[in-house]
Design a protein around this motif. Structure first.
Motif, PDB file in Angstrom:
ATOM      1  N   TYR A   1      66.150  -2.483 -17.351  1.00 23.74           N
ATOM      2  CA  TYR A   1      65.435  -3.928 -17.230  1.00 23.74           C
ATOM      3  C   TYR A   1      64.099  -3.736 -16.409  1.00 23.74           C
ATOM      4  O   TYR A   1      64.404  -4.031 -15.151  1.00 23.74           O
ATOM      5  N   LEU A   2      63.067  -4.069 -17.066  1.00 20.74           N
ATOM      6  CA  LEU A   2      61.628  -3.759 -16.316  1.00 20.74           C
ATOM      7  C   LEU A   2      60.962  -5.260 -16.185  1.00 20.74           C
ATOM      8  O   LEU A   2      61.017  -5.786 -17.276  1.00 20.74           O
ATOM      9  N   CYS A   3      60.652  -5.680 -15.312  1.00 14.70           N
ATOM     10  CA  CYS A   3      59.703  -6.813 -14.834  1.00 14.70           C
ATOM     11  C   CYS A   3      58.338  -6.329 -14.752  1.00 14.70           C
ATOM     12  O   CYS A   3      57.963  -5.200 -14.066  1.00 14.70           O
ATOM     13  N   ALA A   4      57.348  -7.075 -15.129  1.00 21.76           N
ATOM     14  CA  ALA A   4      55.819  -6.816 -15.224  1.00 21.76           C
ATOM     15  C   ALA A   4      55.422  -7.967 -14.730  1.00 21.76           C
ATOM     16  O   ALA A   4      55.575  -8.970 -15.153  1.00 21.76           O
TER      17      ALA A   4
ATOM     18  N   HIS B   1      44.685 -14.092 -16.570  1.00 24.96           N
ATOM     19  CA  HIS B   1      43.471 -13.717 -17.207  1.00 24.96           C
ATOM     20  C   HIS B   1      42.967 -12.476 -17.377  1.00 24.96           C
ATOM     21  O   HIS B   1      41.842 -11.985 -17.690  1.00 24.96           O
ATOM     22  N   LEU B   2      43.965 -11.371 -16.941  1.00 24.46           N
ATOM     23  CA  LEU B   2      43.660 -10.084 -16.859  1.00 24.46           C
ATOM     24  C   LEU B   2      44.506  -9.300 -17.630  1.00 24.46           C
ATOM     25  O   LEU B   2      46.051  -9.650 -17.648  1.00 24.46           O
ATOM     26  N   GLY B   3      44.466  -8.410 -18.178  1.00 27.51           N
ATOM     27  CA  GLY B   3      45.453  -7.558 -19.154  1.00 27.51           C
ATOM     28  C   GLY B   3      46.216  -6.511 -18.303  1.00 27.51           C
ATOM     29  O   GLY B   3      47.405  -6.154 -19.125  1.00 27.51           O
ATOM     30  N   GLU B   4      45.979  -5.959 -17.251  1.00 26.24           N
ATOM     31  CA  GLU B   4      46.915  -5.230 -16.580  1.00 26.24           C
ATOM     32  C   GLU B   4      48.225  -5.708 -16.177  1.00 26.24           C
ATOM     33  O   GLU B   4      48.292  -6.607 -15.558  1.00 26.24           O
ATOM     34  N   GLN B   5      49.258  -5.163 -16.529  1.00 30.33           N
ATOM     35  CA  GLN B   5      50.668  -5.329 -16.321  1.00 30.33           C
ATOM     36  C   GLN B   5      51.228  -4.673 -15.448  1.00 30.33           C
ATOM     37  O   GLN B   5      51.340  -3.206 -15.671  1.00 30.33           O
ATOM     38  N   PHE B   6      51.781  -4.821 -14.079  1.00 27.89           N
ATOM     39  CA  PHE B   6      52.211  -4.119 -13.095  1.00 27.89           C
ATOM     40  C   PHE B   6      53.800  -4.059 -13.058  1.00 27.89           C
ATOM     41  O   PHE B   6      54.221  -5.205 -13.098  1.00 27.89           O
ATOM     42  N   PHE B   7      54.501  -2.909 -13.101  1.00 26.55           N
ATOM     43  CA  PHE B   7      55.931  -2.908 -13.303  1.00 26.55           C
ATOM     44  C   PHE B   7      56.759  -2.664 -12.089  1.00 26.55           C
ATOM     45  O   PHE B   7      56.167  -2.287 -11.290  1.00 26.55           O
ATOM     46  N   GLY B   8      57.941  -3.391 -12.084  1.00 26.32           N
ATOM     47  CA  GLY B   8      58.539  -3.012 -10.825  1.00 26.32           C
ATOM     48  C   GLY B   8      59.534  -1.891 -10.924  1.00 26.32           C
ATOM     49  O   GLY B   8      59.445  -1.351 -12.135  1.00 26.32           O
ATOM     50  N   PRO B   9      60.624  -1.458 -10.088  1.00 24.05           N
ATOM     51  CA  PRO B   9      61.389  -0.332 -10.267  1.00 24.05           C
ATOM     52  C   PRO B   9      62.390  -0.389 -11.246  1.00 24.05           C
ATOM     53  O   PRO B   9      63.083   0.440 -11.740  1.00 24.05           O
TER      54      PRO B   9
ATOM     55  N   GLU C   1      58.250   8.406 -13.930  1.00 23.62           N
ATOM     56  CA  GLU C   1      58.940   9.540 -13.294  1.00 23.62           C
ATOM     57  C   GLU C   1      60.628   9.298 -13.158  1.00 23.62           C
ATOM     58  O   GLU C   1      60.829   8.064 -13.522  1.00 23.62           O
ATOM     59  N   PRO C   2      61.515  10.275 -13.421  1.00 23.87           N
ATOM     60  CA  PRO C   2      62.692   9.923 -13.360  1.00 23.87           C
ATOM     61  C   PRO C   2      63.381   9.013 -12.511  1.00 23.87           C
ATOM     62  O   PRO C   2      63.037   8.987 -11.342  1.00 23.87           O
ATOM     63  N   GLY C   3      64.296   8.149 -13.302  1.00 25.48           N
ATOM     64  CA  GLY C   3      64.718   6.867 -12.590  1.00 25.48           C
ATOM     65  C   GLY C   3      63.805   5.916 -11.763  1.00 25.48           C
ATOM     66  O   GLY C   3      64.236   5.094 -10.966  1.00 25.48           O
ATOM     67  N   ALA C   4      62.662   5.961 -12.285  1.00 27.85           N
ATOM     68  CA  ALA C   4      61.701   5.153 -11.802  1.00 27.85           C
ATOM     69  C   ALA C   4      60.934   3.948 -12.925  1.00 27.85           C
ATOM     70  O   ALA C   4      61.489   4.219 -13.903  1.00 27.85           O
ATOM     71  N   GLY C   5      60.374   2.810 -12.222  1.00 23.87           N
ATOM     72  CA  GLY C   5      59.612   2.105 -13.128  1.00 23.87           C
ATOM     73  C   GLY C   5      58.410   2.741 -13.734  1.00 23.87           C
ATOM     74  O   GLY C   5      57.942   3.950 -13.520  1.00 23.87           O
ATOM     75  N   LEU C   6      57.485   1.999 -13.996  1.00 25.31           N
ATOM     76  CA  LEU C   6      56.302   2.345 -14.900  1.00 25.31           C
ATOM     77  C   LEU C   6      55.179   2.223 -13.941  1.00 25.31           C
ATOM     78  O   LEU C   6      54.845   0.966 -13.304  1.00 25.31           O
ATOM     79  N   GLN C   7      54.428   3.337 -13.783  1.00 26.26           N
ATOM     80  CA  GLN C   7      52.955   3.213 -12.888  1.00 26.26           C
ATOM     81  C   GLN C   7      51.963   3.153 -13.828  1.00 26.26           C
ATOM     82  O   GLN C   7      51.611   4.076 -14.715  1.00 26.26           O
ATOM     83  N   LEU C   8      51.094   2.117 -13.771  1.00 24.14           N
ATOM     84  CA  LEU C   8      49.678   2.105 -14.621  1.00 24.14           C
ATOM     85  C   LEU C   8      48.758   3.295 -14.003  1.00 24.14           C
ATOM     86  O   LEU C   8      48.465   3.078 -12.954  1.00 24.14           O
ATOM     87  N   LEU C   9      48.550   3.886 -14.764  1.00 18.74           N
ATOM     88  CA  LEU C   9      47.387   5.010 -14.763  1.00 18.74           C
ATOM     89  C   LEU C   9      46.094   4.602 -14.683  1.00 18.74           C
ATOM     90  O   LEU C   9      45.105   4.631 -14.013  1.00 18.74           O
ATOM     91  N   THR C  10      45.829   3.988 -16.132  1.00 19.44           N
ATOM     92  CA  THR C  10      44.319   3.429 -16.473  1.00 19.44           C
ATOM     93  C   THR C  10      44.802   2.948 -17.878  1.00 19.44           C
ATOM     94  O   THR C  10      45.736   2.772 -18.564  1.00 19.44           O
ATOM     95  N   TYR C  11      43.454   2.138 -18.074  1.00 21.49           N
ATOM     96  CA  TYR C  11      43.687   1.422 -19.158  1.00 21.49           C
ATOM     97  C   TYR C  11      42.155   1.257 -19.745  1.00 21.49           C
ATOM     98  O   TYR C  11      41.033   1.714 -18.896  1.00 21.49           O
ATOM     99  N   ILE C  12      41.762   1.048 -21.218  1.00 21.42           N
ATOM    100  CA  ILE C  12      40.553   0.956 -21.658  1.00 21.42           C
ATOM    101  C   ILE C  12      40.498  -0.196 -22.792  1.00 21.42           C
ATOM    102  O   ILE C  12      41.471  -0.536 -23.254  1.00 21.42           O
ATOM    103  N   PHE C  13      39.486  -0.834 -22.336  1.00 24.80           N
ATOM    104  CA  PHE C  13      39.282  -1.781 -23.394  1.00 24.80           C
ATOM    105  C   PHE C  13      38.836  -1.340 -24.931  1.00 24.80           C
ATOM    106  O   PHE C  13      38.098  -0.221 -25.033  1.00 24.80           O
ATOM    107  N   SER C  14      39.137  -2.025 -25.724  1.00 31.25           N
ATOM    108  CA  SER C  14      38.815  -1.603 -27.246  1.00 31.25           C
ATOM    109  C   SER C  14      37.347  -1.510 -27.338  1.00 31.25           C
ATOM    110  O   SER C  14      36.842  -0.778 -28.444  1.00 31.25           O
ATOM    111  N   ASN C  15      36.466  -1.995 -26.805  1.00 28.23           N
ATOM    112  CA  ASN C  15      34.889  -1.999 -27.035  1.00 28.23           C
ATOM    113  C   ASN C  15      34.479  -0.600 -26.168  1.00 28.23           C
ATOM    114  O   ASN C  15      33.216  -0.545 -26.197  1.00 28.23           O
TER     115      ASN C  15
END
Lengths: 112, 114
Positions: free
Chosen positions: A89-92, A97-105, B38-52
Motif C-alpha cells: 500500500y503506497l501513499c503519495a 495545484h501541481l501534478g507530481e505525486q511523490f511516493f512513500g516506501p 527498486e526491489p522492496g521499495a516505493g516509487l521514485q519519480l524520475l521525470t514527467y512531461i506535459f501533454s503540450n
C-alpha cells in the motif's frame, strides 16, 4: 525534508480483521493519495484526500476508507480483510495545484 | 476507460542506451510520468512531461511524447547496473485544479548486463 513517510513497514493480519495504515506527506504538500500494488502489477488508485475530504475515488469497495487530518497526514482503513487485500500500500503526496505525486516506501500488508 | 500498456521486460548491456516504451488511451491525459521502483521499495519519480510538449531531457533521461499515436518513451543514456529496476509509465488527467489519480502501466523490468 523527510519526504513521504508511512507506517508500519510491514503488517500481518488474518482474514476478517481490520487494519489502519498511516501516511505523513512531504513538507509543503496538502494532497494525499493512496494506491494498492499487488505483486507484479502497477499501483491501482484507491482514493485521494484534499482539505480533509475524499476528492476522488478509484474502483475499490467501501471496505476501504480513509481520513485526512488538519496537519495533512492521512490514514487508510480496510475492514473485513480478504486474502486478496495482500499487497503493498503506497501513499503519495502532492501540492494541490501541481501534478507530481511523490511516493512513500509503502506498507506491505499480508493477509493470512 | 483509461489504459496504459508497457512491454514487461527489457535487457541491455551496461553502457548502452535503454528505451522503454508506453502507450496510453486517455486522450485527456495532461501529465505523463515515469517512475522507477527498486526491489522492496516505493516509487521514485524520475521525470514527467506535459501533454503540450514533445520532448524533455534531464541529464541521462530523455522523454519523447507522440500525442497523435499516444506513445511515450523513456531513453536512458549510458545505462548503468544501478538502473536495473522496474519502470512505470503513468498518466493523469490533471485539470490544473488539483492532482488527480495516476493510472499506471504494469511496469517494464529493466535488467542491465555488466
Amino acid at each position: 525534508d523527510a519526504g513521504v513517510t508511512q507506517s508500519p513497514t510491514h503488517l500481518i493480519k488474518t482474514r476478517g480483521q481490520q487494519v489502519t495504515l498511516r501516511c505523513s506527506p512531504k513538507s509543503g504538500h496538502d494532497t494525499v493519495s493512496w494506491y494498492q500494488q499487488a505483486l507484479g502489477q502497477g499501483p491501482q488508485f484507491i482514493f485521494q484526500y484534499y482539505e480533509e475530504e475524499e476528492r476522488q475515488r478509484g474502483n475499490f469497495p467501501d471496505r476501504f476508507s480513509g481520513h485526512q487530518f488538519p496537519n495533512y497526514s492521512s490514514e487508510l482503513n480496510v475492514n473485513a480483510l480478504l486474502l486478496g487485500d495482500s499487497a503493498l500500500y503506497l501513499c503519495a503526496s502532492s501540492p494541490a495545484h501541481l501534478g507530481e505525486q511523490f511516493f512513500g516506501p509503502g506498507t506491505r500488508l499480508t493477509v493470512l | 476507460g483509461e489504459d496504459v500498456e508497457q512491454s514487461l521486460f527489457l535487457s541491455v548491456r551496461e553502457g548502452d542506451s535503454s528505451v522503454i516504451n508506453c502507450t496510453y488511451t486517455d486522450s485527456s491525459s495532461t501529465y505523463l510520468y515515469w517512475y522507477k521502483q527498486e526491489p522492496g521499495a516505493g516509487l521514485q519519480l524520475l521525470t514527467y512531461i506535459f501533454s503540450n510538449m514533445d520532448m524533455k531531457q534531464d541529464q541521462r533521461l530523455t522523454v519523447l511524447l507522440n500525442k497523435k499515436d499516444k506513445h511515450l518513451s523513456l531513453r536512458i543514456a549510458d545505462t548503468q547496473t544501478g538502473d536495473s529496476a522496474i519502470y512505470f509509465c503513468a498518466e493523469s488527467p490533471n485539470s490544473g485544479a488539483g492532482s488527480y489519480q495516476l493510472t499506471f502501466g504494469k511496469g517494464t523490468k529493466l535488467s542491465v548486463i555488466p
